[in-house]
Structures are given as structure tokens and as C-alpha cells.
Design a protein around this motif. Structure first.
Motif, PDB file in Angstrom:
ATOM      1  N   GLU A  92       4.337  -3.214  -5.533  1.00 52.46           N
ATOM      2  CA  GLU A  92       4.664  -2.347  -6.661  1.00 52.46           C
ATOM      3  C   GLU A  92       5.855  -1.443  -6.346  1.00 52.46           C
ATOM      4  O   GLU A  92       6.705  -1.201  -7.189  1.00 52.46           O
ATOM      5  N   GLU A  93       5.947  -0.950  -5.097  1.00 55.34           N
ATOM      6  CA  GLU A  93       7.054  -0.107  -4.701  1.00 55.34           C
ATOM      7  C   GLU A  93       8.366  -0.883  -4.755  1.00 55.34           C
ATOM      8  O   GLU A  93       9.387  -0.363  -5.187  1.00 55.34           O
ATOM      9  N   LYS A 111       9.986  -1.295  -8.295  1.00 54.53           N
ATOM     10  CA  LYS A 111      10.494  -0.109  -9.003  1.00 54.53           C
ATOM     11  C   LYS A 111      11.976   0.032  -8.865  1.00 54.53           C
ATOM     12  O   LYS A 111      12.624  -0.437  -8.052  1.00 54.53           O
ATOM     13  N   GLY A 157       0.638  -5.498   0.741  1.00 51.90           N
ATOM     14  CA  GLY A 157      -0.461  -5.439  -0.211  1.00 51.90           C
ATOM     15  C   GLY A 157       0.100  -5.067  -1.564  1.00 51.90           C
ATOM     16  O   GLY A 157       1.319  -5.010  -1.755  1.00 51.90           O
ATOM     17  N   LEU A 158      -0.752  -4.802  -2.488  1.00 45.54           N
ATOM     18  CA  LEU A 158      -0.327  -4.496  -3.845  1.00 45.54           C
ATOM     19  C   LEU A 158       0.579  -3.269  -3.887  1.00 45.54           C
ATOM     20  O   LEU A 158       1.582  -3.255  -4.595  1.00 45.54           O
ATOM     21  N   GLU A 159       0.278  -2.251  -3.105  1.00 42.33           N
ATOM     22  CA  GLU A 159       1.073  -1.027  -3.116  1.00 42.33           C
ATOM     23  C   GLU A 159       2.514  -1.315  -2.733  1.00 42.33           C
ATOM     24  O   GLU A 159       3.447  -0.822  -3.356  1.00 42.33           O
ATOM     25  N   ARG A 160       2.714  -2.098  -1.703  1.00 39.38           N
ATOM     26  CA  ARG A 160       4.057  -2.400  -1.220  1.00 39.38           C
ATOM     27  C   ARG A 160       4.829  -3.219  -2.254  1.00 39.38           C
ATOM     28  O   ARG A 160       6.017  -3.019  -2.460  1.00 39.38           O
TER      29      ARG A 160
END
Length: 72
Positions: free
Chosen positions: A68-69, A72, A63-66
């Protein structure tokens, strides 16, 4: 499962935001093309990377969280 059904489930996971879905798919395709292992039982040498990414989203594996991680 047909690609239309997979796409529908993936859209549900992102609250029907097509723009967000396309961004997540693009980011995951980039990861897969750089050698990341698929989180679903698909072969990137046989299956399209976009189909793999869409299926991963539909199954809730990414999902978006993964994404974005990973950026980084």
C-alpha cells in the motif's frame, strides 16, 4: 524449500486469505518488473517474479502495508 512449502508459509502471513495473497503477489510482481530489487537472495533474470514475490511474503519481508505504501 519447495514452492508448496513457501506458498503455505505465505498464506499463513495473510491469515489464509488467498485473495489478499494474490493481490500482494500481483503488486510485488509489478514492482519487480519495473526494476525493484528483490528482498531475498534471488535473481529476477533467472527466477520467476511470482516465485520471488511469494518467497518475500513467506519470509515476512513484504506484506499488505508495504504494498500500500508503494502504491501511494
Amino acid at each position: 524449500m519447495r514452492i508448496e512449502q513457501i506458498a503455505s508459509k505465505a498464506l499463513e502471513k495473510v491469515n489464509f486469505d488467498r485473495y489478499l495473497l494474490s493481490n500482494i503477489i500481483f503488486a510485488r510482481i509489478d514492482e519487480l518488473s519495473r526494476g525493484a530489487k528483490p528482498l531475498v537472495n534471488k535473481n529476477p533474470k533467472v527466477d520467476k517474479l511470482s516465485d520471488i514475490a511469494l518467497l518475500e511474503i513467506a519470509e515476512g519481508k513484504i506484506g499488505l502495508e508495504r504494498v500500500e505504501e508503494a502504491q501511494k
